[in-house]
Design a protein around this motif. Structure first.
Motif, PDB file in Angstrom:
ATOM      1  N   GLY A 184       0.822  -1.200   0.000  1.00 18.07           N
ATOM      2  CA  GLY A 184       0.000   0.000   0.000  1.00 18.07           C
ATOM      3  C   GLY A 184       0.855   1.250   0.000  1.00 18.07           C
ATOM      4  O   GLY A 184       2.001   1.249  -0.418  1.00 18.07           O
ATOM      5  N   ALA A 185       0.301   2.328   0.521  1.00 17.24           N
ATOM      6  CA  ALA A 185       1.003   3.617   0.482  1.00 17.24           C
ATOM      7  C   ALA A 185       1.807   3.895   1.745  1.00 17.24           C
ATOM      8  O   ALA A 185       2.409   4.935   1.875  1.00 17.24           O
ATOM      9  CB  ALA A 185      -0.014   4.736   0.276  1.00 17.24           C
ATOM     10  N   THR A 186       1.829   2.952   2.692  1.00 19.65           N
ATOM     11  CA  THR A 186       2.521   3.188   3.954  1.00 19.65           C
ATOM     12  C   THR A 186       4.029   3.150   3.754  1.00 19.65           C
ATOM     13  O   THR A 186       4.547   2.201   3.172  1.00 19.65           O
ATOM     14  CB  THR A 186       2.119   2.111   4.980  1.00 19.65           C
ATOM     15  N   PRO A 187       4.776   4.149   4.234  1.00 21.35           N
ATOM     16  CA  PRO A 187       6.239   4.083   4.146  1.00 21.35           C
ATOM     17  C   PRO A 187       6.754   2.832   4.844  1.00 21.35           C
ATOM     18  O   PRO A 187       6.247   2.441   5.895  1.00 21.35           O
ATOM     19  CB  PRO A 187       6.691   5.351   4.867  1.00 21.35           C
ATOM     20  N   GLN A 188       7.737   2.213   4.262  1.00 23.23           N
ATOM     21  CA  GLN A 188       8.228   0.973   4.847  1.00 23.23           C
ATOM     22  C   GLN A 188       9.377   1.197   5.822  1.00 23.23           C
ATOM     23  O   GLN A 188       9.519   0.464   6.779  1.00 23.23           O
ATOM     24  CB  GLN A 188       8.671   0.025   3.728  1.00 23.23           C
ATOM     25  N   LEU A 189      10.217   2.177   5.577  1.00 25.33           N
ATOM     26  CA  LEU A 189      11.349   2.443   6.466  1.00 25.33           C
ATOM     27  C   LEU A 189      11.473   3.944   6.703  1.00 25.33           C
ATOM     28  O   LEU A 189      11.278   4.732   5.774  1.00 25.33           O
ATOM     29  CB  LEU A 189      12.659   1.928   5.857  1.00 25.33           C
ATOM     30  N   ARG A 190      11.825   4.321   7.916  1.00 23.39           N
ATOM     31  CA  ARG A 190      12.126   5.726   8.206  1.00 23.39           C
ATOM     32  C   ARG A 190      13.495   5.800   8.863  1.00 23.39           C
ATOM     33  O   ARG A 190      13.780   5.093   9.831  1.00 23.39           O
ATOM     34  CB  ARG A 190      11.071   6.357   9.114  1.00 23.39           C
ATOM     35  N   PHE A 191      14.332   6.668   8.327  1.00 19.15           N
ATOM     36  CA  PHE A 191      15.663   6.890   8.872  1.00 19.15           C
ATOM     37  C   PHE A 191      15.742   8.325   9.391  1.00 19.15           C
ATOM     38  O   PHE A 191      15.396   9.269   8.680  1.00 19.15           O
ATOM     39  CB  PHE A 191      16.735   6.661   7.812  1.00 19.15           C
ATOM     40  N   CYS A 192      16.184   8.452  10.632  1.00 13.21           N
ATOM     41  CA  CYS A 192      16.251   9.757  11.281  1.00 13.21           C
ATOM     42  C   CYS A 192      17.719  10.141  11.493  1.00 13.21           C
ATOM     43  O   CYS A 192      18.506   9.351  12.023  1.00 13.21           O
ATOM     44  CB  CYS A 192      15.528   9.693  12.630  1.00 13.21           C
ATOM     45  N   PHE A 193      18.069  11.356  11.075  1.00 19.79           N
ATOM     46  CA  PHE A 193      19.436  11.870  11.179  1.00 19.79           C
ATOM     47  C   PHE A 193      19.511  12.944  12.259  1.00 19.79           C
ATOM     48  O   PHE A 193      18.622  13.797  12.367  1.00 19.79           O
ATOM     49  CB  PHE A 193      19.873  12.479   9.849  1.00 19.79           C
ATOM     50  N   GLU A 194      20.577  12.898  13.021  1.00 21.83           N
ATOM     51  CA  GLU A 194      20.905  13.934  13.996  1.00 21.83           C
ATOM     52  C   GLU A 194      22.260  14.536  13.599  1.00 21.83           C
ATOM     53  O   GLU A 194      23.252  13.811  13.478  1.00 21.83           O
ATOM     54  CB  GLU A 194      21.010  13.357  15.406  1.00 21.83           C
ATOM     55  N   VAL A 195      22.306  15.838  13.395  1.00 24.12           N
ATOM     56  CA  VAL A 195      23.545  16.515  12.994  1.00 24.12           C
ATOM     57  C   VAL A 195      23.817  17.649  13.975  1.00 24.12           C
ATOM     58  O   VAL A 195      22.887  18.344  14.419  1.00 24.12           O
ATOM     59  CB  VAL A 195      23.435  17.072  11.555  1.00 24.12           C
ATOM     60  N   ARG A 196      25.086  17.832  14.306  1.00 23.90           N
ATOM     61  CA  ARG A 196      25.448  18.936  15.208  1.00 23.90           C
ATOM     62  C   ARG A 196      26.866  19.413  14.887  1.00 23.90           C
ATOM     63  O   ARG A 196      27.644  18.723  14.225  1.00 23.90           O
ATOM     64  CB  ARG A 196      25.371  18.494  16.664  1.00 23.90           C
ATOM     65  N   ILE A 197      27.193  20.616  15.374  1.00 26.01           N
ATOM     66  CA  ILE A 197      28.568  21.115  15.323  1.00 26.01           C
ATOM     67  C   ILE A 197      29.320  20.531  16.504  1.00 26.01           C
ATOM     68  O   ILE A 197      28.808  20.466  17.619  1.00 26.01           O
ATOM     69  CB  ILE A 197      28.598  22.660  15.366  1.00 26.01           C
ATOM     70  N   GLN A 198      30.517  20.057  16.251  1.00 28.54           N
ATOM     71  CA  GLN A 198      31.313  19.415  17.287  1.00 28.54           C
ATOM     72  C   GLN A 198      31.543  20.343  18.486  1.00 28.54           C
ATOM     73  O   GLN A 198      31.649  21.563  18.335  1.00 28.54           O
ATOM     74  CB  GLN A 198      32.672  19.000  16.722  1.00 28.54           C
ATOM     75  N   SER A 199      31.641  19.722  19.636  1.00 29.54           N
ATOM     76  CA  SER A 199      31.995  20.473  20.840  1.00 29.54           C
ATOM     77  C   SER A 199      33.398  21.052  20.685  1.00 29.54           C
ATOM     78  O   SER A 199      34.316  20.394  20.214  1.00 29.54           O
ATOM     79  CB  SER A 199      31.954  19.554  22.069  1.00 29.54           C
ATOM     80  N   GLY A 200      33.567  22.306  21.066  1.00 30.83           N
ATOM     81  CA  GLY A 200      34.865  22.956  20.983  1.00 30.83           C
ATOM     82  C   GLY A 200      35.276  23.372  19.588  1.00 30.83           C
ATOM     83  O   GLY A 200      36.464  23.634  19.348  1.00 30.83           O
ATOM     84  N   ALA A 201      34.327  23.427  18.660  1.00 33.39           N
ATOM     85  CA  ALA A 201      34.656  23.860  17.300  1.00 33.39           C
ATOM     86  C   ALA A 201      35.201  25.285  17.313  1.00 33.39           C
ATOM     87  O   ALA A 201      34.785  26.132  18.105  1.00 33.39           O
ATOM     88  CB  ALA A 201      33.418  23.787  16.414  1.00 33.39           C
ATOM     89  N   SER A 202      36.131  25.551  16.433  1.00 32.15           N
ATOM     90  CA  SER A 202      36.780  26.865  16.374  1.00 32.15           C
ATOM     91  C   SER A 202      35.774  27.973  16.057  1.00 32.15           C
ATOM     92  O   SER A 202      34.815  27.771  15.297  1.00 32.15           O
ATOM     93  CB  SER A 202      37.868  26.841  15.298  1.00 32.15           C
ATOM     94  N   ASN A 203      36.023  29.151  16.621  1.00 33.77           N
ATOM     95  CA  ASN A 203      35.196  30.316  16.299  1.00 33.77           C
ATOM     96  C   ASN A 203      35.266  30.669  14.826  1.00 33.77           C
ATOM     97  O   ASN A 203      34.404  31.394  14.318  1.00 33.77           O
ATOM     98  CB  ASN A 203      35.641  31.518  17.137  1.00 33.77           C
ATOM     99  N   ALA A 204      36.273  30.149  14.146  1.00 31.73           N
ATOM    100  CA  ALA A 204      36.409  30.453  12.722  1.00 31.73           C
ATOM    101  C   ALA A 204      35.261  29.895  11.897  1.00 31.73           C
ATOM    102  O   ALA A 204      35.037  30.330  10.762  1.00 31.73           O
ATOM    103  CB  ALA A 204      37.744  29.897  12.204  1.00 31.73           C
ATOM    104  N   TYR A 205      34.512  28.940  12.449  1.00 31.54           N
ATOM    105  CA  TYR A 205      33.384  28.360  11.714  1.00 31.54           C
ATOM    106  C   TYR A 205      32.120  29.213  11.812  1.00 31.54           C
ATOM    107  O   TYR A 205      31.127  28.915  11.142  1.00 31.54           O
ATOM    108  CB  TYR A 205      33.081  26.951  12.224  1.00 31.54           C
ATOM    109  N   GLN A 206      32.137  30.249  12.621  1.00 29.83           N
ATOM    110  CA  GLN A 206      30.945  31.095  12.714  1.00 29.83           C
ATOM    111  C   GLN A 206      30.606  31.684  11.343  1.00 29.83           C
ATOM    112  O   GLN A 206      31.476  32.150  10.608  1.00 29.83           O
ATOM    113  CB  GLN A 206      31.187  32.230  13.725  1.00 29.83           C
ATOM    114  N   GLY A 207      29.311  31.648  11.042  1.00 33.24           N
ATOM    115  CA  GLY A 207      28.828  32.225   9.791  1.00 33.24           C
ATOM    116  C   GLY A 207      29.077  31.387   8.557  1.00 33.24           C
ATOM    117  O   GLY A 207      28.673  31.776   7.456  1.00 33.24           O
ATOM    118  N   THR A 208      29.713  30.202   8.695  1.00 32.02           N
ATOM    119  CA  THR A 208      29.968  29.354   7.524  1.00 32.02           C
ATOM    120  C   THR A 208      28.807  28.388   7.315  1.00 32.02           C
ATOM    121  O   THR A 208      27.909  28.255   8.145  1.00 32.02           O
ATOM    122  CB  THR A 208      31.281  28.567   7.682  1.00 32.02           C
ATOM    123  N   SER A 209      28.835  27.659   6.221  1.00 31.47           N
ATOM    124  CA  SER A 209      27.769  26.712   5.896  1.00 31.47           C
ATOM    125  C   SER A 209      28.353  25.518   5.147  1.00 31.47           C
ATOM    126  O   SER A 209      29.520  25.511   4.753  1.00 31.47           O
ATOM    127  CB  SER A 209      26.688  27.393   5.052  1.00 31.47           C
TER     128      SER A 209
END
Length: 210
Positions: A173-198
C-alpha cells in the motif's frame, strides 16, 4: 581306392567351408544396414526477470525516485543558526515501488556532493525508527534504537565502514516501509572560525534485491 577318395574329398570340404564363411559375411552385412525407428520428446520453459526499485520522501519531497545525486530528496533540518553540540534532526522515508516483485535490503553506503567551509566541524548519527510514524527528534535516539550510524558520532561526510542493512519488502500500500532519522550537530569545541559558515552533504542509500 582309399587314397583317391581322400584326395577328392578334401577340396570339396574346403569349398563347402568357404561357401559357409561367405554366407556368414553376407549375413552380418545385411544386419548392419537395417534401419531403426526413432522418436523424440522436447521440453520448454519460460523465464521472466523480477523487478526491484525504491523511492523516497522527506518532509519536503513527495514519493519519487530521487536519483541521481542532482535529484536528491531534501532532508529538512532546522539548521540555519547552528551552535556547537546543539543537534538538528530530519528524516527520510524509503519504500519499494509499486511495480517491485521482490524484497531486499537498504543501507547507508556513501556521501557525495559535499561542499562548504562548515563541513569539518559537523558530525552526525542516524537510526532506523521503530515505526514509520515516529517523530524524528531527540527521543528517537534514546533507549535501544536501531543504529545505522552510531551510537558514536561520525564526521558528517563519513559512513560506517560496514553498512548496516535494513530489510525492505514488496509494496504494501502507500505506507512508508522504512524511516531513517538523522541527527547533525557542530562538534563540541569547534573553532570560532566556523561562525557564519555553511555546508551541504548528500547521503546515498543503496538498495539491493534478494
Amino acid at each position: 581306392m582309399v587314397s583317391r577318395r581322400n584326395s577328392t574329398g578334401r577340396p570339396r570340404l574346403r569349398r563347402t567351408r568357404a561357401v559357409l564363411a561367405g554366407a556368414l559375411v553376407l549375413g552380418l552385412g545385411a544386419t548392419s544396414t537395417l534401419a531403426a525407428w526413432t522418436d523424440g520428446e522436447y521440453g520448454t520453459g519460460s523465464f521472466a526477470a523480477s523487478v526491484f526499485g525504491t523511492e523516497s520522501q522527506t518532509a519536503s519531497s513527495a514519493w519519487a525516485s530521487h536519483t541521481p545525486a542532482a535529484n536528491a530528496a531534501t532532508l529538512v533540518f532546522n539548521a540555519t543558526a547552528m551552535s556547537p553540540t546543539v543537534s538538528v534532526y530530519a528524516f527520510v522515508d524509503i519504500r519499494t515501488t509499486s511495480t517491485t516483485t521482490v524484497g531486499g535490503a537498504v543501507a547507508l553506503t556513501s556521501s557525495s556532493n559535499d561542499a562548504g567551509a562548515l563541513l569539518p566541524a559537523l558530525e552526525y548519527r542516524a537510526v532506523r525508527t521503530a515505526t514509520t510514524s515516529t517523530t524524528c527528534a531527540a527521543a528517537a535516539f534514546t533507549g535501544t534504537p536501531t543504529w545505522i550510524v552510531g551510537p558514536g558520532y561520525l564526521a558528517v561526510t563519513s559512513v560506517p565502514g560496514t553498512p548496516v542493512p535494513s530489510s525492505i519488502t514488496v509494496p504494501s500500500g502507500a505506507t512508508p516501509q522504512l524511516r531513517f532519522c538523522f541527527e547533525v550537530r557542530i562538534q563540541s569545541g569547534a573553532s570560532n572560525a566556523y561562525q557564519g559558515t555553511s555546508g551541504a552533504v548528500t547521503w546515498l542509500f543503496t538498495a539491493t534485491s534478494t
